[in-house]
Design a protein around this motif. Structure first.
Motif, PDB file in Angstrom:
ATOM      1  N   VAL A   1      45.915 -53.592 -10.673  1.00  0.00           N
ATOM      2  CA  VAL A   1      44.677 -54.555 -10.906  1.00  0.00           C
ATOM      3  C   VAL A   1      43.667 -55.004 -11.144  1.00  0.00           C
ATOM      4  N   GLU A   2      42.647 -56.232 -11.024  1.00  0.00           N
ATOM      5  CA  GLU A   2      41.600 -55.992 -11.824  1.00  0.00           C
ATOM      6  C   GLU A   2      40.754 -56.780 -11.084  1.00  0.00           C
ATOM      7  N   VAL A   3      39.721 -55.970 -10.316  1.00  0.00           N
ATOM      8  CA  VAL A   3      38.772 -56.244  -9.999  1.00  0.00           C
ATOM      9  C   VAL A   3      37.502 -56.524 -10.792  1.00  0.00           C
ATOM     10  N   GLU A   4      37.147 -57.877 -10.801  1.00  0.00           N
ATOM     11  CA  GLU A   4      35.726 -58.967 -10.816  1.00  0.00           C
ATOM     12  C   GLU A   4      34.929 -59.138 -10.048  1.00  0.00           C
ATOM     13  N   TYR A   5      33.503 -58.779 -10.287  1.00  0.00           N
ATOM     14  CA  TYR A   5      32.559 -59.432  -9.271  1.00  0.00           C
ATOM     15  C   TYR A   5      32.565 -61.123  -9.371  1.00  0.00           C
ATOM     16  N   VAL A   6      32.365 -61.792  -7.951  1.00  0.00           N
ATOM     17  CA  VAL A   6      32.369 -62.927  -7.993  1.00  0.00           C
ATOM     18  C   VAL A   6      30.576 -63.314  -7.404  1.00  0.00           C
ATOM     19  N   ASP A   7      30.299 -64.022  -7.951  1.00  0.00           N
ATOM     20  CA  ASP A   7      28.660 -63.819  -7.946  1.00  0.00           C
ATOM     21  C   ASP A   7      29.156 -65.686  -7.125  1.00  0.00           C
ATOM     22  N   PRO A   8      28.043 -65.895  -5.957  1.00  0.00           N
ATOM     23  CA  PRO A   8      28.387 -66.780  -4.193  1.00  0.00           C
ATOM     24  C   PRO A   8      27.784 -68.621  -5.232  1.00  0.00           C
ATOM     25  N   ASP A   9      26.689 -67.956  -6.327  1.00  0.00           N
ATOM     26  CA  ASP A   9      25.774 -69.163  -6.755  1.00  0.00           C
ATOM     27  C   ASP A   9      27.192 -69.816  -7.627  1.00  0.00           C
ATOM     28  N   GLN A  10      27.880 -69.177  -8.246  1.00  0.00           N
ATOM     29  CA  GLN A  10      28.673 -69.669  -9.565  1.00  0.00           C
ATOM     30  C   GLN A  10      30.162 -70.691  -8.831  1.00  0.00           C
ATOM     31  N   TRP A  11      30.610 -69.708  -7.778  1.00  0.00           N
ATOM     32  CA  TRP A  11      31.567 -69.983  -7.227  1.00  0.00           C
ATOM     33  C   TRP A  11      31.579 -71.025  -6.325  1.00  0.00           C
ATOM     34  N   GLN A  12      30.435 -71.111  -5.570  1.00  0.00           N
ATOM     35  CA  GLN A  12      30.106 -72.716  -4.930  1.00  0.00           C
ATOM     36  C   GLN A  12      30.349 -74.176  -6.125  1.00  0.00           C
ATOM     37  N   ARG A  13      28.984 -73.723  -6.654  1.00  0.00           N
ATOM     38  CA  ARG A  13      29.365 -74.640  -7.757  1.00  0.00           C
ATOM     39  C   ARG A  13      30.580 -75.619  -7.967  1.00  0.00           C
ATOM     40  N   GLU A  14      31.154 -73.929  -8.456  1.00  0.00           N
ATOM     41  CA  GLU A  14      33.056 -74.732  -8.752  1.00  0.00           C
ATOM     42  C   GLU A  14      33.757 -75.498  -7.960  1.00  0.00           C
ATOM     43  N   GLN A  15      33.162 -74.495  -6.489  1.00  0.00           N
ATOM     44  CA  GLN A  15      34.286 -75.424  -5.499  1.00  0.00           C
ATOM     45  C   GLN A  15      33.930 -76.812  -5.709  1.00  0.00           C
ATOM     46  N   ALA A  16      32.513 -77.707  -5.366  1.00  0.00           N
ATOM     47  CA  ALA A  16      32.132 -78.353  -5.015  1.00  0.00           C
ATOM     48  C   ALA A  16      32.292 -79.715  -6.428  1.00  0.00           C
TER      49      ALA A  16
END
Length: 308
Positions: free
Chosen positions: A187-202
């Protein structure tokens, strides 16, 4: 003369001795026992045959990734450095920028209901994971390199303490990534920044709303569904015959005389199939007279100009 007196016998109070013994025993029972404090590390590695899947197996499409959000990094589960099986590990100061490839395993029924390294209760049906050095809690995106399936999980435990594995996923996450039966995956494991993730979802939600809200007019539908009209091109049609061999022979005779392509195409005229011999497409209608002159000089029909 030294006179020796007689020593009187000592009277022993057995009642007091009994009370003293009982008091000592009671104080010993009431004292706080010493115990080894918990390290907060799940130091029992998963090995084949020691863990198992639960009786209920959810369908992969019903399982939803964890939702990244800001959570305080507490002391629980983040003691650093720490040792397991004689190997020392240090927790990262920050998960930002973390990205790594390696082996993934999963843990299930054996640990279901037990405490994780940060004191939470492990739920094999939750989207969670154990990692040796990432701060707890944090969120990572895990991609199965064999099938490109992805899932976001919340790291709340320590492990796996195995040299060839970098992450231990929950039973549900392993189902989502499609390797629960195999047991391990690359697998590849990559940290998810909550702020960036929420901006992308918005941004995705806004784009979806705009598509739904855009009025569709009859003209827009016609424009969207109408096929682009190809620009008409000029050809010289030399002949249209019912015999394919004759058409091919004529085309072969004309090709050495002209620089433009010579084509044979079939068309239906009632119940008869005709084979058309055409020169073109021409670069322009103005080139047609010169080609016709060459054909006539060689004894062929000049043909007529068409566009299609």
């Amino acid at each position: 003369m030294k006179v020796f007196g007689v020593i009187a016998p000592v009277k022993v109070n057995y009642g007091l001795i009994f009370v003293a013994i009982v008091t000592a025993l009671m104080s010993g029972c009431m004292s706080t026992p010493t115990s080894t404090p918990s390290s907060g590390i799940r130091d029992e590695p998963i090995t084949p045959g020691r863990d198992s899947a639960p009786s209920h197996r959810p369908e992969a499409h019903t399982l939803i990734s964890a939702t990244p959000k800001h959570e305080a990094i507490k002391r629980a589960g983040n003691r650093s450095p720490y040792k397991v099986a004689g190997i020392q590990y240090s927790v990262l100061a920050s998960p930002k920028g973390y990205k790594e490839r390696g082996g993934a395993s999963w843990y299930g029924a054996k640990f279901h209901g037990r405490k994780t390294s940060n004191g939470e209760t492990y739920n094999q049906y939750a989207m969670s994971a154990a990692h040796k050095t990432l701060p707890i809690p944090c969120y990572v995106k895990v991609t199965n390199l064999a099938n490109n399936k992805q899932v976001i999980v919340r790291v709340n435990d320590r492990g796996p303490f195995h040299s060839k594995r970098i992450i231990d996923l929950s039973y549900a996450a392993a189902i989502k990534l499609g390797y629960v039966d195999k047991g391990v995956a690359q697998v590849e494991v990559e940290y998810v920044d909550p702020d960036q993730w929420q901006r992308e979802q918005a941004a995705k939600a806004r784009a979806k709303t705009q598509v739904k809200a855009t009025p569709v007019t009859a003209g827009a539908v016609a424009h969207a569904t109408a096929k682009p009209v190809a620009k008409a091109q000029p050809y010289l049609q030399i002949a249209a015959v019912s015999n394919r061999a004759s058409a091919d022979k004529l085309a072969a005779s004309i090709r050495p005389l002209v620089s433009e392509p010579v084509q044979v195409s079939a068309t239906q005229s009632g119940t008869t199939t005709l084979y058309r011999v055409r020169v073109g497409p021409l670069s322009s209608r103005q080139t047609a007279p010169a080609i016709q002159a060459k054909l006539q000089a060689a004894g062929f029909a000049a043909g007529h100009l068409i566009t299609r």
